[in-house]
Design an enzyme around this catalytic site. Structure first.
Site, short mmCIF file in Angstrom:
data_model
loop_
_atom_site.label_atom_id
_atom_site.label_comp_id
_atom_site.label_asym_id
_atom_site.label_seq_id
_atom_site.Cartn_x
_atom_site.Cartn_y
_atom_site.Cartn_z
NE ARG A 164 -3.55 -2.33 0.09
CZ ARG A 164 -2.99 -3.41 -0.48
NH1 ARG A 164 -1.89 -3.31 -1.19
NH2 ARG A 164 -3.55 -4.56 -0.38
CB SER A 248 -8.79 -1.19 4.92
OG SER A 248 -9.20 -2.44 4.44
CD GLU A 356 -5.99 1.47 2.51
OE1 GLU A 356 -5.88 0.38 3.08
OE2 GLU A 356 -6.68 1.63 1.49
#
Ligand SMILES: Cc1cc2nc3c(=O)[nH]c(=O)nc-3n(C[C@H](O)[C@H](O)[C@H](O)COP(=O)(O)OP(=O)(O)OC[C@H]3O[C@@H](n4cnc5c(N)ncnc54)[C@H](O)[C@@H]3O)c2cc1C
Length: 376
Positions: A164, A248, A356
């Site tokens: 990520r 998320s 995130e």
């Protein structure tokens, strides 16, 4: 160039959060991006780049600057080689692209089905799910360097992809505007399944990949991935309040072996059970040391924030402990819950969760990923 003023940002995000942007330009042509950047520089106005808004948390006070919504469209497909190459404009809808490639018999994006947002954002956090990441198939990124107003090209290695993460999210945050991304996809092979939950679900659905050709196998994987994602409210559905999220909210923490052992000791003293374990799986990407990846959803639930936990105008999704859902449409409410979860997980496990979604302050600055403190 059309410049809209006082545009509400909430409808441009999946969280449905955000006050007005002072200015907004929808860029359907590259020249509009250059024009808008030059105008903002002359006026000394901060600029924030927006795609589909599915990983963005704006302030309740909005943004005192210019939002550039990248809406460049177009897909060039080259089928002259054994593998297909697609050069895709940044404003193309991601899942629409996945669907089209599968319908054309291409393999390589099927596990990334159902992820909202635009193509231009996929390299930013190296979008991934169910054992695939865009970095597995990404050939190059074309972008505008905001500091020089020149066009630059990054090959896969130059993007510095990790879990990520990429240079565009790290050391070069906000420096480049992605205009096109090129992906190289298989045509004659079957999908590789690396994610145990997906393999199991394919079995439950009676799908035997080795009996199907590549394209049909990819289509079968897409169906099962979409089913799994829907069961977790991870496909945006305006009729499902659990999908008013950014997916998320926290990243899965990656710990060194020493940190992992310390965390387990702390957890054991917390539970009073010397046999307590913390689930983890090996994390190995080419750009970071291998470590223990901990499921953030498990940490959140063990810290007491089970699915469905309500907290004034925000909640933990009924169907996934990692998705924080906005009920009130207020950033402050969502952050109050996020901050409380982050503090409690840190107290219990000694692990500081990183957010995130990208949090953008009213002044246009992007806040650090561990800063969830509510402030107006
Ligand atoms: C229900 C749901 C499920 C999700 N599931 C997943 C998942 O499984 N895996 C996953 O990785 N993500 C997931 N996400 C997060 C999100 O969908 C992805 O990160 C997606 O790639 C964001 O795309 P976007 O266009 O909406 O980005 P935005 O939210 O618009 O922007 C995100 C960041 O990218 C930057 N950016 C956007 N476009 C450009 C551009 N052209 N050039 C430069 N910078 C740009 C923005 O400035 C910002 O920093 C999910 C989100 C939701 C709501």
């Amino acid at each position: 160039m059309d410049i809209d003023e006082q545009v509400s940002l909430a409808p441009l995000t999946t969280l449905g959060i955000g006050g007005p942007a002072r200015y907004l330009v929808r860029c359907r042509q590259i020249e509009q991006i250059f024009g808008a950047l030059e105008w903002a520089a002359t006026e000394s106005i901060p600029v924030h780049v927006l795609g589909g808004g599915s990983n963005t948390l704006f302030s309740d006070a909005g943004l005192d600057g210019l939002v550039l919504r990248i809406e460049l469209a177009g897909v060039d497909t080259d089928m002259s080689q054994a593998k297909a190459e697609l050069r895709v404009a940044a404003g193309q809808d991601w899942d629409g692209l996945v669907q089209t490639t599968i319908a054309s018999g291409m393999v390589g994006l099927e596990c990334l089905s159902g992820i909202p947002g635009y193509v231009g954002a996929t390299p930013i956090q190296n979008v991934g799910a169910y054992g695939q990441e865009v970095s597995d198939v990404l050939v190059q990124v074309e972008a505008i360097d905001r500091t020089t107003l020149k066009t630059v090209v990054f090959d896969n290695e130059a993007c510095e992809f990790a879990y990520r993460d990429s240079r565009f999210k790290g050391r070069d945050r906000d420096r480049y505007i992605v205009t096109r991304v090129t992906y190289r996809l298989e045509r004659d092979t079957r999908p590789t399944i690396r994610y145990p939950e997906l393999a199991q679900q394919l079995q439950v659905a009676g799908v035997e990949l080795d009996r199907l050709d590549g394209g049909r196998a990819a289509a079968a994987v897409r169906d099962v991935v979409l089913g799994l994602r829907r069961s977790k409210a991870m496909v945006v559905d305006p009729s499902d309040p659990n999908t008013r999220s950014a997916g998320s909210f926290f990243l899965n923490p990656i710990l060194t072996s020493a940190q992992y052992e310390q965390t387990v000791m702390r957890w054991r003293s917390h539970t009073g059970d010397p046999a307590s374990e913390i689930p983890s799986y090996p994390s190995s990407d080419s750009h970071s040391e291998s470590g223990h990846k901990l499921p953030a959803a498990w940490l959140v639930e063990q810290a007491g924030f089970v699915r469905g936990t309500q907290h004034s105008g925000a909640a933990v999704s009924d169907r996934h402990a990692l998705a924080l859902v906005s009920r009130s449409g207020k950033e402050q409410d969502l952050l109050a819950l996020a901050h409380q979860i982050q503090r409690t997980v840190e107290d219990v496990f000694g692990v500081r969760l990183q957010r995130e979604p990208v949090r953008v302050a009213r002044e246009g600055t992007v806040l650090p990923s561990d800063d969830n403190e509510p402030r107006s």
